[in-house]
Design an enzyme around this catalytic site. Structure first.
Site, short mmCIF file in Angstrom:
data_model
loop_
_atom_site.label_atom_id
_atom_site.label_comp_id
_atom_site.label_asym_id
_atom_site.label_seq_id
_atom_site.Cartn_x
_atom_site.Cartn_y
_atom_site.Cartn_z
N LEU A 106 3.09 -0.51 16.68
CA LEU A 106 4.45 -0.41 16.16
C LEU A 106 5.07 0.94 16.50
CD1 LEU A 106 6.83 -1.25 14.29
CD2 LEU A 106 5.57 -0.16 12.44
N ARG A 130 10.17 -8.27 14.50
CA ARG A 130 8.77 -8.23 14.96
C ARG A 130 7.82 -8.50 13.79
NH1 ARG A 130 4.59 -4.18 15.57
NH2 ARG A 130 3.55 -4.23 17.60
N HIS A 218 -2.38 -8.23 18.55
CA HIS A 218 -2.71 -7.85 19.93
C HIS A 218 -3.72 -8.81 20.57
CE1 HIS A 218 -0.25 -4.35 19.46
NE2 HIS A 218 -0.91 -4.03 18.37
#
Length: 316
Positions: A106, A130, A218
């Site tokens: 972030l 997001r 991720h």
């Protein structure tokens, strides 16, 4: 921050890091004594539709830890820390001397805002979306993250391979955060993460720590978030950063706005290449760095990689 990684003739001087995952109840308090920092929280309230500062100062912790809240909270608090630094004697001189910036996950959004790639407001809108998109992706499939402590990356990969032999395709795991030797985060399906935890001791890991996150960040588990991010980024005015911003995806600086948009969309499904980033900075002659935002996690990682590293924390 640091010097341009593109210019091999130059040594790294001052470098700033803006990070994620260090949210804690009470963050944002110091920024209230600096007008520019306090104003960022007021602007954030209008965009978010709730009192962000109240959540940061008073919690509850469970609410602050939620992905949809923690991401905007860290983004705003980190940029408020920039204003805290600016207000100090010599602070503006430090900020002006910065040559390169980067952020962990972030924190890359915070770094881009610092570098002038987009406005505070546009960045916060992206961060808000997001967080929401990553939360929805996490809700769609059972997944988790775990830190593996005490092993190098090759051993952690071997541990992941062993765990993956025991689970189906939907539960497979991978290294998601390459932080530094002895500290890597593994993401994947819950059963795969449980297998990593069960096998860690046999691979001589010192310990494992389950991370308090919504899901397997991720990794491919975040794929549903990509299209929403791509759509939002397409409508966002992104300019060439005034200084290089190193990407989490490939540990390289990028200046082309279209490339930055593509990388930010890929970032949520790509492993964070933080270890390579720090090693590259050090190889360029990094002399001094600043960690801006809540917590001291990044400083700890940098010190672990180089005990003599000169890194200062600026909180808000």
């Amino acid at each position: 921050m640091v010097l341009s990684l593109v210019s091999v003739k130059c040594d790294c001087k001052d470098f700033v890091i803006l990070s994620q995952g260090a949210q804690a109840v009470g963050m944002g308090k110091d920024a209230q004594s600096v007008q520019a920092g306090a104003e960022l929280f007021l602007k954030a309230n209008e965009i978010l539709g709730y009192d962000l500062l109240d959540v940061c100062l008073n919690g509850p912790k469970e609410k602050l830890d939620s992905t949809v809240i923690s991401q905007p909270a860290i983004y705003v608090t980190s940029l408020a820390a920039v204003e805290v630094l600016r207000a100090r004697d010599g602070g503006q001189q430090i900020i002006d001397s910065v040559d390169v910036t980067c952020g962990l996950s972030l924190g890359e959004y915070t770094a881009l805002a610092f570098a002038g790639a987009f406005s505070f407001e546009d960045g916060l809108k992206l961060v808000k979306l997001r967080g929401e998109a990553m939360q929805e992706a996490s809700d769609a499939a059972k997944s988790a993250m775990v830190s593996v402590i005490g092993l190098d990356s090759e051993k952690v990969q071997m541990l992941c391979d062993a765990a993956n032999e025991e689970v189906d395709e939907q539960n497979k795991v991978q290294i998601a955060n390459f932080l530094c030797t002895g500290n890597y985060a593994v993401s994947g399906g819950v059963k795969g993460v449980e297998a990593v935890e069960a096998k860690a001791k046999s691979f001589k890991a010192r310990m494992t720590v389950r991370l308090a996150v919504a899901g397997a960040f991720h990794t491919r588990f975040m794929e549903p978030a990509v299209s929403r991010l791509e759509a939002a980024l397409a409508l966002t005015n992104i300019k060439t950063p005034r200084i290089p911003v190193i990407s989490n995806v490939d540990a390289q600086p990028h200046s082309d706005p279209d490339t930055i948009k593509k990388i930010l969309a890929r970032q949520v499904t790509s492993p964070v290449q933080w270890e390579t980033t720090v090693k590259t900075l050090m190889s360029k002659g990094l002399k001094k760095s600043y960690e801006l935002g809540p917590g001291k996690v990044i400083a700890g990682i940098v010190k672990r990689m180089n005990k003599g590293a000169d890194i200062k924390n600026i909180t808000a």
